[in-house]
Scaffold this active site. Structure first.
Site, PDB file in Angstrom:
ATOM      1  N   ASP A  98     -24.711   3.132 -14.701  1.00  0.00           N
ATOM      2  CA  ASP A  98     -24.352   4.249 -15.629  1.00  0.00           C
ATOM      3  C   ASP A  98     -25.098   4.084 -16.835  1.00  0.00           C
ATOM      4  O   ASP A  98     -25.944   2.999 -16.866  1.00  0.00           O
ATOM      5  CB  ASP A  98     -22.763   4.200 -15.890  1.00  0.00           C
ATOM      6  CG  ASP A  98     -22.219   3.042 -16.690  1.00  0.00           C
ATOM      7  OD1 ASP A  98     -23.193   2.165 -17.224  1.00  0.00           O
ATOM      8  OD2 ASP A  98     -21.003   2.921 -16.762  1.00  0.00           O
ATOM      9  N   ASP A 272     -16.772   6.455  -8.198  1.00  0.00           N
ATOM     10  CA  ASP A 272     -16.516   4.891  -8.671  1.00  0.00           C
ATOM     11  C   ASP A 272     -15.242   4.956  -9.530  1.00  0.00           C
ATOM     12  O   ASP A 272     -14.753   5.838  -9.938  1.00  0.00           O
ATOM     13  CB  ASP A 272     -17.622   4.463  -9.526  1.00  0.00           C
ATOM     14  CG  ASP A 272     -17.471   5.013 -10.900  1.00  0.00           C
ATOM     15  OD1 ASP A 272     -16.857   4.166 -11.941  1.00  0.00           O
ATOM     16  OD2 ASP A 272     -17.931   6.033 -11.177  1.00  0.00           O
ATOM     17  N   CYS A 310      -2.969  -2.909   8.328  1.00  0.00           N
ATOM     18  CA  CYS A 310      -4.195  -3.188   7.600  1.00  0.00           C
ATOM     19  C   CYS A 310      -4.976  -4.734   7.981  1.00  0.00           C
ATOM     20  O   CYS A 310      -4.288  -5.453   8.313  1.00  0.00           O
ATOM     21  CB  CYS A 310      -4.034  -3.568   6.108  1.00  0.00           C
ATOM     22  SG  CYS A 310      -5.549  -4.015   5.136  1.00  0.00           S
ATOM     23  N   CYS A 312      -7.226  -6.521   6.347  1.00  0.00           N
ATOM     24  CA  CYS A 312      -7.861  -7.406   5.210  1.00  0.00           C
ATOM     25  C   CYS A 312      -7.143  -8.628   5.089  1.00  0.00           C
ATOM     26  O   CYS A 312      -6.135  -8.788   5.926  1.00  0.00           O
ATOM     27  CB  CYS A 312      -7.653  -6.594   3.790  1.00  0.00           C
ATOM     28  SG  CYS A 312      -5.817  -6.866   3.177  1.00  0.00           S
ATOM     29  N   CYS A 315      -3.488  -8.997   4.192  1.00  0.00           N
ATOM     30  CA  CYS A 315      -2.332  -8.402   5.340  1.00  0.00           C
ATOM     31  C   CYS A 315      -2.326  -9.176   6.399  1.00  0.00           C
ATOM     32  O   CYS A 315      -1.563  -9.275   7.119  1.00  0.00           O
ATOM     33  CB  CYS A 315      -2.700  -6.934   5.423  1.00  0.00           C
ATOM     34  SG  CYS A 315      -2.485  -5.796   4.063  1.00  0.00           S
ATOM     35  N   HIS A 341      -7.414  -6.477  -0.872  1.00  0.00           N
ATOM     36  CA  HIS A 341      -6.762  -5.280   0.053  1.00  0.00           C
ATOM     37  C   HIS A 341      -7.304  -3.986  -0.681  1.00  0.00           C
ATOM     38  O   HIS A 341      -7.375  -3.167   0.061  1.00  0.00           O
ATOM     39  CB  HIS A 341      -5.376  -5.738  -0.203  1.00  0.00           C
ATOM     40  CG  HIS A 341      -4.503  -4.400   0.334  1.00  0.00           C
ATOM     41  ND1 HIS A 341      -4.326  -4.052   1.749  1.00  0.00           N
ATOM     42  CD2 HIS A 341      -3.912  -3.601  -0.479  1.00  0.00           C
ATOM     43  CE1 HIS A 341      -3.626  -3.268   1.793  1.00  0.00           C
ATOM     44  NE2 HIS A 341      -3.307  -2.823   0.510  1.00  0.00           N
TER      45      HIS A 341
END
Length: 381
Positions: A98, A272, A310, A312, A315, A341
């Site tokens: 940015d 974002d 999930c 990840c 999880c 996660h």
């Protein structure tokens, strides 16, 4: 779009649309970015609580770096001496930086705004700095980012029409100076930023000014700054369509899962937000069934995962009881697992939307997304 075989360039190809929702690919010399894309925020050359390879494992194609923070510490000049931001932070894929304008307005003390730029004091040590369109372009070049943002001014909403108009016109003059200072940098892209608050006529004026200058992509700035979701969606009902259809459209600083879905539905390609990582560090998990506050006592004896669907690490390998315990014990692994996660879930939303748009089933997918969230978290044991 045509591409010179000798010099890898920045390009955008639109593969499918479903209503106003779009899916495509942004090609850069450092790799492709699948759109719609969510960019995790690496403010100070790191996505907090994550290793770069872990961020990539969640499905992220691109990260965001922050000009304001990096210019103050460790400085853009130091990063350049050390081989550029990609090498410095061990992320070889695309990076968007940015311009620093938003942070100057929101974080720094004793700032002074003129036609030339902004002078301000660092929020870290009080040292005095100046940021202009030319300096912002120089810093982002030193960092070596793939997508560079124009230097702009972003007034907080609500603001009166005169304030919004003068700010937008200043940003358009700065956009022209940013374009000139950026120069010709094959393989790197410069995005213009549409401003104008929630006002249709100012958004139109801003879009026309940007198109006249000509950019590789176009961002929608000045939203998600306190106006609320309904007002933001109201603006997104018209503002993206004012921008070229053959260039990426980036909505800055958004957002919660339902903000992201609503933005993609209205023609946005890139977003974002610090939310997934910030929430992870404060014990908040985002799931298909809405938000889970892991600090709540109801999780203390719960052997179930955060989200049984999930994949990840949080999880797959840990219970709610464990996640509750390590958060309460202030263990670092708490922020690491919950951030992983959250980023995984956000990237899963993006992949699901890309698939739905490509298959022409976005409306059905969106209805199911909202229906699951409305169910709320699983019942306590």
């Amino acid at each position: 779009m045509t591409q010179d075989a000798q010099t890898p360039r920045f390009s955008f190809s639109l593969n499918a649309t479903d209503g106003r929702a779009r899916t495509g690919v942004i090609s850069t010399p450092r790799g492709d970015i699948r759109t719609p894309a969510f960019m995790p925020v690496g403010t100070a050359a790191t996505v907090k609580a994550m290793m770069p390879e872990s961020v990539r494992a969640t499905g992220a194609d691109i990260l965001l770096g922050n000009t304001y923070h990096l210019m103050l510490r460790p400085t853009a000049e130091r990063i350049a001496r050390l081989g550029g931001l990609h090498k410095f932070m061990n992320w070889e894929r695309p990076i968007l930086t940015d311009s620093g304008g938003f942070q100057v307005m929101s974080l720094s003390d004793l700032r002074k705004l003129t036609e030339k730029g902004v002078t301000f004091r660092s929020h870290i040590d009080g040292s005095k700095h100046e940021l202009t369109p030319e300096r912002s372009m120089e810093i982002q070049k030193l960092l070596g980012s793939d997508i560079v943002m124009c230097f702009d001014e972003c007034p907080a909403l609500p603001a009166d029409r005169d304030r919004i108009a003068s700010s937008m016109r200043l940003s358009m003059r700065w956009a022209e100076r940013s374009r000139e200072a950026f120069g010709d940098r094959p393989g790197h892209a410069l995005f213009g930023i549409q401003q104008g608050g929630l006002e249709r006529d100012f958004r139109e004026e801003s879009a026309e000014a940007l198109k006249k200058i000509g950019f590789d992509g176009y961002a929608l700035g000045g939203l998600a700054v306190g106006e609320g979701q309904e007002a933001m969606f109201g603006c997104l009902d018209f503002a993206p369509d004012m921008l070229p259809t053959d260039k990426p459209r980036y909505l800055m600083g958004v957002g919660k899962p339902d903000d992201i879905v609503g933005a993609v539905k209205r023609g946005i390609d890139m977003m974002d937000c610090v939310l997934p990582s910030r929430s992870g560090r404060t014990g908040q998990a985002w799931t298909r069934r809405g938000q889970v506050n892991i600090k709540n006592a109801r999780h203390a004896d719960d052997p179930r995962p955060l989200d049984e669907h999930c994949s990840c690490p949080a999880c797959s390998h840990y219970s709610r009881a464990y996640l509750h315990h390590v958060f309460r014990a202030q263990e670092m692994i708490s922020g690491m697992l919950l951030t992983w996660h959250n980023l995984h879930y956000f990237q899963e939303i993006m992949q699901d939307m890309r698939d739905a748009i490509a298959g022409g089933t976005f409306a059905a997918w969106e209805a199911e997304f909202h229906a699951k969230r409305a169910m709320g978290d699983i019942d306590p044991l």
